[in-house]
Design an enzyme around this catalytic site. Structure first.
Site, short mmCIF file in Angstrom:
data_model
loop_
_atom_site.label_atom_id
_atom_site.label_comp_id
_atom_site.label_asym_id
_atom_site.label_seq_id
_atom_site.Cartn_x
_atom_site.Cartn_y
_atom_site.Cartn_z
N LYS A 198 0.84 -1.20 0.00
CA LYS A 198 0.00 0.00 0.00
C LYS A 198 0.88 1.26 0.00
CE LYS A 198 -2.44 -1.12 3.73
NZ LYS A 198 -1.95 -2.46 4.10
N ARG A 273 -9.43 0.19 9.72
CA ARG A 273 -8.89 -1.15 9.94
C ARG A 273 -9.88 -2.08 10.60
NH1 ARG A 273 -2.71 -1.89 10.41
NH2 ARG A 273 -2.00 0.08 9.53
N ARG A 312 11.23 -6.10 4.23
CA ARG A 312 11.10 -4.69 4.60
C ARG A 312 11.80 -4.41 5.93
NH1 ARG A 312 5.08 -2.39 4.94
NH2 ARG A 312 5.01 -3.37 6.98
N ARG A 318 11.58 -1.34 10.97
CA ARG A 318 10.40 -1.03 11.78
C ARG A 318 10.22 -2.10 12.86
NH1 ARG A 318 5.52 0.34 7.70
NH2 ARG A 318 4.43 -0.91 9.26
#
Ligand code: 5GP
Length: 376
Positions: A198, A273, A312, A318
């Protein structure tokens, strides 16, 4: 008439007046003209105001049964989507109208600046014997001149239109039907499991459709980085792969809706969400007289989620990507809380899906943009 919307440069237009309806209006105008000029001894001038009136004049001529001469003139008072107020006589008359009866053929009368200035010029400067005004379209809410409009094909509300000769910055004149600008704010939701891409695709979508990309994750991470109270509360929840309270996220979103200017809409990424948030979003938008435009789901399977997120984690570091247990928790949260939104938006007829399981980022981007084109 095609039911789809069209895009000209940065603007979207939706179907408005179909070709057959335009021809009906021209039939009506032609009948009136033929009755009024029936048996005329002179040769009246049909004055085509270029370029917008070309299709109108062309159709009208085929229905006129008294002898006439066609002369053209080019005037212009529009730039972009609003009348500039100054009428420019760009190109002179293609022949003299001295002593002649003139029927001006105009595509549309808006403020009337153009037509009134033209009529005066034809009578005072060019020595026309008589000037009648014939316009395919009139915006009566905007027209504020005392001058009589002799023949009007159709009245329309004050909205910017294109097609059948009318342009947006010179595009759209060749379209058979008339389209009206679609200037409602757009509220798109970019939907999908974590790792579906996204964030990767949002920038291109936002840029193409002049949307403000709102990533609730990014907004929250900015609060955390700034060490705000909200950031501190959010951090522990996010680090554990849980969801931040609805009220916090919704407050941030409403704030963005209120403050962001000069966009055609918003691209929500990471919100809503869960069903409560979706219902809240509907309420927030209803208060503003708006609604969700469309939901675009980017779909990948669970195994691909792990692969993408592990990749990622290496690049972005993260905390919520850090280990398989946290990822598994996010996937569970997605399936149990977020996935029911698909049905929610399907029922509202607003859900579109793009398969991004295979393919490179660029290929998937092309797929997403192609899908957006069908709903924009
Ligand atoms: P007015 O002088 O009456 O304000 O504007 C007349 C001219 O502005 C028309 O001949 C046309 O070229 C342009 N115009 C007015 N309204 C529209 C519209 O809705 N769409 C387009 N494309 N042009 C318009």
């Amino acid at each position: 008439m095609k039911d789809e919307k069209i895009r000209l440069y940065d603007k979207t237009f939706k179907p408005y007046i179909r070709h057959e309806r335009i021809l009906d209006a021209i039939d009506g105008v032609a009948r009136e003209l033929n009755a009024d000029f029936n048996g005329c001894q002179d040769i009246p001038v049909i004055l085509c105001v270029l370029n917008g009136s070309i299709p109108f004049t062309g159709e009208l001529l085929q229905r006129i049964d008294f002898p006439c001469q066609v002369i053209s003139i080019k005037m212009s008072s529009y730039q972009g989507t609003t009348s500039t107020g100054t009428v420019l006589n760009v190109m002179g008359l293609t022949d003299s109208v001295k002593g002649r009866r003139v029927i001006i053929c105009e595509d549309i009368v808006d403020t009337g600046n153009t037509i009134v200035a033209l009529k005066e010029m034809l009578l005072d400067k060019e020595g026309a014997a008589e000037v009648k005004i014939c316009t395919l379209l009139l915006k009566p809410d905007v027209y504020d001149k005392p001058v009589k409009l002799d023949y009007v094909g159709m009245e329309i509300p004050n909205a910017f239109i294109v097609g059948f000769g009318l342009d947006y910055n010179e595009l759209g004149r060749n379209i058979r039907d008339i389209y009206v600008i679609d200037d409602k704010m757009k509220y798109y939701i970019l939907f999908g499991p974590p790792g579906a891409g996204k964030g990767t695709q949002a920038g291109a979508i936002a840029q193409k459709y002049n949307l403000k990309h709102i990533s609730t994750g990014e907004l929250l991470r900015a609060e955390i980085a700034a060490g705000t109270e909200l950031g501190k509360q959010a951090k522990s929840l996010i680090d554990a792969g849980s969801l931040v309270p609805d009220s916090v996220v919704e407050g941030m979103i409403e704030n963005a809706f209120d403050t962001v200017k000069n966009v055609d809409g918003f691209l929500l990424d990471g919100f809503p969400r869960n069903l409560t948030q979706a219902a809240d979003l509907d309420k927030i938008l209803a208060k503003r007289g708006e609604e969700v435009t469309a939901v675009v789901g980017l779909m990948i399977d669970d195994e691909m989620i792990y692969q993408r997120i592990r990749g990622r984690a290496v690049i972005e570091g993260r905390a919520d990507d850090a280990n398989d247990e946290i990822i598994a928790n996010r996937i569970r949260t997605y399936h149990s809380q977020t996935e029911p939104l698909i049905d929610y938006y399907k029922k509202a007829g607003k859900y579109w899906e793009v398969d991004v399981d295979g393919g490179t980022i660029e290929e998937n981007r092309a797929r997403v943009l192609a899908k957006m084109d069908t709903i924009a």
